[in-house]
Design an enzyme around this catalytic site. Structure first.
Site, PDB file in Angstrom:
ATOM      1  N   CYS A  46       0.992  -1.167  -0.010  1.00  0.00           N
ATOM      2  CA  CYS A  46       0.197  -0.015   0.073  1.00  0.00           C
ATOM      3  C   CYS A  46       0.684   1.273   0.191  1.00  0.00           C
ATOM      4  CB  CYS A  46      -0.906   0.018   1.194  1.00  0.00           C
ATOM      5  SG  CYS A  46      -2.039  -1.197   1.290  1.00  0.00           S
TER       6      CYS A  46
HETATM    7  C1  BEZ Z   1       0.586  -4.685   1.970  1.00  0.00           C
HETATM    8  O1  BEZ Z   1       0.213  -3.365   1.609  1.00  0.00           O
HETATM    9  O2  BEZ Z   1       1.857  -4.967   1.774  1.00  0.00           O
HETATM   10  C2  BEZ Z   1      -0.313  -5.573   2.365  1.00  0.00           C
HETATM   11  C3  BEZ Z   1      -1.419  -5.148   2.771  1.00  0.00           C
HETATM   12  C4  BEZ Z   1      -2.331  -6.264   3.378  1.00  0.00           C
HETATM   13  C5  BEZ Z   1      -2.140  -7.415   3.054  1.00  0.00           C
HETATM   14  C6  BEZ Z   1      -0.901  -8.005   2.373  1.00  0.00           C
HETATM   15  C7  BEZ Z   1      -0.130  -6.933   2.182  1.00  0.00           C
END
Ligand code: BEZ
Length: 212
Positions: A46
């Site tokens: 994210c």
């Molecule tokens: C991420 O943004 O890295 C992420 C968020 C939720 C689950 C897995 C990865």
């Protein structure tokens, strides 16, 4: 809650965001819009996505597209996380992030897919035209960051095909040849597309990008 489909009207909402309380329709005005959700603040993928979106803002601005992001974290969390995004992605987050703690917008847009995750939003994207109609939906899993070049490419296709009787072929990029709409007979197409029409098959006709 009904699934939102292409051609449906994008539901309006008023929500707390990282830039204060905003009404979605007022925020969009006459622009195109991209509403996109991500699972959670302070997560790695994210962080790269929001940083990338910020770096692409100039390109979206050129196309008259306003972005709004969303997760189910609160506004204070968003503001803290934005500092990290700016620092680590070498940018300035320059669009609002909805703090959808009560999941009102997530429910409205069906962004929580319980069999994937019961509480967090998946990576949804809605591209919305100036009439507030949904023109594209995408859903990516939490583990896969989205391709913002693809979002720009789709916007280019949507804006071109909104104004010209053409469609865009596989892997098309702005400026490349486009496909003549199947509804137009070839002889008529030759009058409309003065740059030339190449008839590969009676149903597959190519013409240079009419705006290039
Ligand atoms: C991420 O943004 O890295 C992420 C968020 C939720 C689950 C897995 C990865």
């Amino acid at each position: 809650m009904a699934t939102l489909r292409l051609g449906d009207t994008a539901p309006d909402f008023t929500a707390v965001t990282s830039e204060g309380t905003l009404n979605f329709y007022e925020y969009l005005g006459d622009s195109w819009g991209i509403l996109f959700s991500h699972p959670a603040d302070f997560t790695p993928v994210c962080t790269t996505e929001l940083g990338t979106a910020a770096k692409f803002k100039d390109e979206f601005d050129k196309r008259n597209v306003k972005m709004m992001a969303l997760s189910v974290d609160g506004a204070a969390s968003h503001l803290e996380w934005i500092k990290d995004i700016n620092e680590t992605q070498n940018t300035e987050v320059n669009f609002p992030i909805v703090a959808d703690v009560e999941r009102k917008v997530s429910d409205l847009y069906d962004m929580i897919h319980p069999n994937a995750d019961n509480t967090l939003t998946v990576r949804s994207v809605f591209i919305i035209d100036p009439d507030k109609k949904i023109k594209l939906t995408l859903t990516y899993p939490a583990s896969t960051g989205r391709n913002f070049y693809e979002l720009l490419r789709v916007v280019d296709s949507l804006q071109l095909t909104a104004n010209h009787k053409v469609a865009t072929p596989a892997n098309w990029k702005n400026g490349e040849k486009v496909v003549v709409s199947p509804a137009i007979p070839t002889e008529e197409a030759k009058n409309i597309f003065t740059k030339g029409v190449e008839e590969v098959k009676p149903y597959l006709r190519l013409t240079p990008d009419p705006t290039a």
